[in-house]
Write a protein that holds these residues in place. Structure first.
Motif, PDB file in Angstrom:
ATOM      1  N   GLU A  97      43.153  32.459  -2.403  1.00  0.00           N
ATOM      2  CA  GLU A  97      43.410  33.138  -3.688  1.00  0.00           C
ATOM      3  C   GLU A  97      42.361  34.214  -3.950  1.00  0.00           C
ATOM      4  N   VAL A  98      41.129  33.937  -3.521  1.00  0.00           N
ATOM      5  CA  VAL A  98      40.030  34.871  -3.751  1.00  0.00           C
ATOM      6  C   VAL A  98      39.864  35.806  -2.557  1.00  0.00           C
TER       7      VAL A  98
ATOM      8  N   ALA B  28      44.421  43.744  -3.154  1.00  0.00           N
ATOM      9  CA  ALA B  28      43.662  44.706  -3.960  1.00  0.00           C
ATOM     10  C   ALA B  28      42.162  44.434  -3.889  1.00  0.00           C
ATOM     11  N   GLN B  29      41.597  44.615  -2.691  1.00  0.00           N
ATOM     12  CA  GLN B  29      40.157  44.418  -2.529  1.00  0.00           C
ATOM     13  C   GLN B  29      39.623  45.531  -1.646  1.00  0.00           C
ATOM     14  N   ASN B  30      38.365  45.857  -1.848  1.00  0.00           N
ATOM     15  CA  ASN B  30      37.726  46.900  -1.050  1.00  0.00           C
ATOM     16  C   ASN B  30      36.498  46.300  -0.375  1.00  0.00           C
TER      17      ASN B  30
ATOM     18  N   LEU C 232      33.097  48.070  -1.034  1.00  0.00           N
ATOM     19  CA  LEU C 232      32.503  47.859  -2.358  1.00  0.00           C
ATOM     20  C   LEU C 232      31.982  46.427  -2.481  1.00  0.00           C
ATOM     21  N   GLN C 233      32.763  45.470  -1.985  1.00  0.00           N
ATOM     22  CA  GLN C 233      32.331  44.063  -2.095  1.00  0.00           C
ATOM     23  C   GLN C 233      31.072  43.795  -1.285  1.00  0.00           C
TER      24      GLN C 233
END
Lengths: 267, 331
Positions: free
Chosen positions: B37-38, B43-45, B48-49
């Protein structure tokens, strides 16, 4: 550009004042305030309204990659009125769906789980905040950019001792105004992240001189990136002014890139 | 270091989860049902993370041990890998993990005992010596002070003389190894690059000299050492750079303790490569003479062969041929 979505005018007012946002001429559907860097929309109450407001802003500039912030008030089981949280987990109470906003920066306030409900909440679970917009906001805004650039900031307006019915517009405005420092710290972080996503501007210069097909645009973009990576200097479209068409430009550019030195700093 | 800890509800009270929570008392603790789920949303970069990754504690249910490609062997016929962790604390620009995962968060599977069972079963079922690689989806040692995985797992390998484990690392976190007697079936393999390339491409990783110091300490206490020169990176003066680099490294190496050396040029599945270029379009590594349209993106074939031949010849001046392994990927 940062897009801020609030539900109520009283949530928006301190921000409009702080950032000197100008109201647009009346538009159908939503009130919008903006300056060069921030666009704020007053969505109205509820998840659907928040989702619609996100879609409305993005629809005006479909290719845009913006940062997004849902800002407003929330209830909480333990926190005092006026304390602020950022949502590290947003849950839609109706569907049970969860979102986990990633925060690759130092957050300006504590974080909490936030449950979006359809009606104002009177029962508060421990360590949990409640609002009526965040899940609609997050589900929609995270379609338009990655989760790190979609954040939810809430100021606590009601709790066990002070019910949601007692929350007035005046109180809302006061408690949000009191958190403007935290809000600004978050906004600056979002601007920093957003800047890292911006593409090189040189491509526009080239497009003004020659016509590039869609596949040629992709190739041009990649060649300009490679040029910049190897030369560390910007390139000018004027340097290729003797080229008759886009194909010749791409060939010349590729040839020049191959001739550039390839080294990685000092030994 | 860790600001947010995501923990699967089912292992919230697992002793390792409790210990890690205590190690990061300031971290926000967020529960989830499954780590995907995480970790998996689109929708993740990654870039940036990577600036401030979180730690996700999870339970693994299957596929504890997987077969490794034979082309990555270091002398064994039966090769396996396992991943108690996904992602790495270092930020090496050539690493395939950036292109494979959407999230830069670290995932740690806390049910180590299930890995033990699967490893033990694999060893027992193998009719030849089995080689296990632990540093495929993470650095084997970098987060050891937090995970304690290697400290937990090495005793298992003490029971078997027909099983080998490779710990692949750029880390200097070797305390847990120095505290125990050296194991001849545990190869501590250091990934090394010339100083200038390490500085430019291996962000957040210890410098070459620090890695060599750690390597030397392990060597002196009897641990078999591996050297991993993979990927070799092209630059205009690569011949001079790698020639000097190999001499610098082997000045510190006791050949009796050297188990194996492996060599490979930069290569990456095209899908991963495209993802990474989107994340780091300004990266010089990706502006080099690469054949980007191949299913496995690598240097143009003639150049690739030249680089491999040069490095192999230089290494064979320093080590016997049976210790050198060339890594390649065929699609």
């Amino acid at each position: 550009m940062l897009h801020i979505v609030t539900a109520l005018p009283c949530e928006a007012k301190p921000l409009i004042k702080q950032y000197r946002l100008n109201g647009r001429q009346a538009e159908n559907g939503f009130r919008i305030y903006e300056n060069q860097q921030i666009r704020l929309i007053i969505a109205g109450i509820g998840k659907c309204a928040a989702a619609a407001a996100c879609a409305y802003l993005q629809g005006a500039e479909p290719q845009g990659k913006h940062a997004w912030l849902n800002l407003g008030i929330a209830g909480h089981g333990d926190l005092n009125i006026g304390e602020a949280i950022m949502a590290h987990k947003v849950t839609d109470a109706t569907t049970g769906k969860n979102w986990y906003p990633a925060m690759p920066f130092n957050h300006p306030c504590p974080t909490a789980t936030l449950i979006s409900v359809d009606q104002p909440q009177t029962d508060y679970c421990a360590n949990t905040a409640y609002d009526m917009e965040a899940s609609g906001f997050y589900a929609t805004a995270s379609r338009f950019n990655s989760g790190e650039l979609v954040q939810v900031f809430k100021v606590i307006s009601d709790n066990h001792a002070n019910s949601a019915e007692q929350v007035s517009a005046q109180l809302t405005e006061q408690i949000i105004a009191a958190r403007l420092d935290d809000i600004d710290a978050l906004i600056q972080q979002l601007f920093k992240l957003e800047q890292q996503q911006q593409m090189s501007p040189e491509i526009k210069q080239f497009q003004q001189h020659w016509h590039f097909s869609v596949s040629q645009q992709h190739k041009l973009q990649r060649l300009l990136q490679r040029w910049l990576a190897r030369s560390q200097t910007a390139i000018k479209a004027d340097d290729f002014s003797n080229k008759k068409n886009s194909k010749a430009v791409l060939q010349a550019l590729e040839k020049q890139i191959i001739a550039l030195p390839m080294s990685f700093g000092d030994k | 270091m860790i600001q947010t800890l995501y923990i699967e509800q089912a292992i919230f009270d697992h002793p390792r989860s409790v210990a890690i929570r205590q190690r990061f008392p300031q971290a926000s603790v967020v529960t989830c049902e499954r780590y995907g789920e995480v970790f998996n949303p689109k929708a993740q970069n990654f870039r940036l993370q990577k600036q401030q990754p979180s730690l996700i504690l999870a339970e693994k249910f299957n596929k504890f041990v997987l077969e490794a490609p034979f082309s990555y062997n270091i002398g064994g016929q039966r090769n396996y890998y396992f991943s108690h962790m996904l992602n790495c604390i270092y930020d090496c620009r050539y690493c395939f993990l950036q292109g494979m995962y959407r999230s830069a968060n670290y995932v740690l599977f806390v049910n180590y005992e299930d890995f033990d069972t699967a490893i033990e079963q694999t060893i027992k079922e193998s009719n030849q010596p089995a080689y296990f690689f632990s540093g495929y989806d993470c650095d084997s040692l970098a987060l050891e002070p937090v995970t304690g995985f290697i400290k937990h797992t090495l005793p298992l390998f003490k029971k078997f003389d027909n099983a080998y484990i490779e710990l692949r690392t750029k880390s200097t976190q070797i305390r847990s190894l120095l505290e125990i007697n050296a194991m001849q079936n545990c190869i501590v393999a250091f990934s090394l690059s010339p100083d200038n390339l390490a500085a430019a491409l291996e962000h957040k990783a210890p410098s070459l000299s620090k890695r060599l110091d750690a390597l030397e300490k392990l060597q002196q206490t009897g641990w078999p050492i591996g050297l991993r020169f993979d990927p070799i990176i092209y630059c205009d003066d690569y011949q001079q750079i790698y020639d000097e680099f190999f001499k610098q490294v082997f000045a510190r190496i006791n050949l009796k303790q050297l188990h194996s050396v492996s060599l490979g040029t930069f290569r990456m599945p095209q899908g991963f490569y495209r993802n990474i270029v989107k994340l780091y379009p300004e990266e010089k590594l990706f502006a080099g003479p690469l054949a980007e349209s191949q299913p496995m993106v690598s240097y143009e074939s003639e150049l690739e062969q030249q680089m491999l031949n040069f490095c192999r010849d230089k290494l064979l001046e320093l080590i016997p041929e049976e210790k050198l392994f060339i890594c390649h990927d065929d699609i």
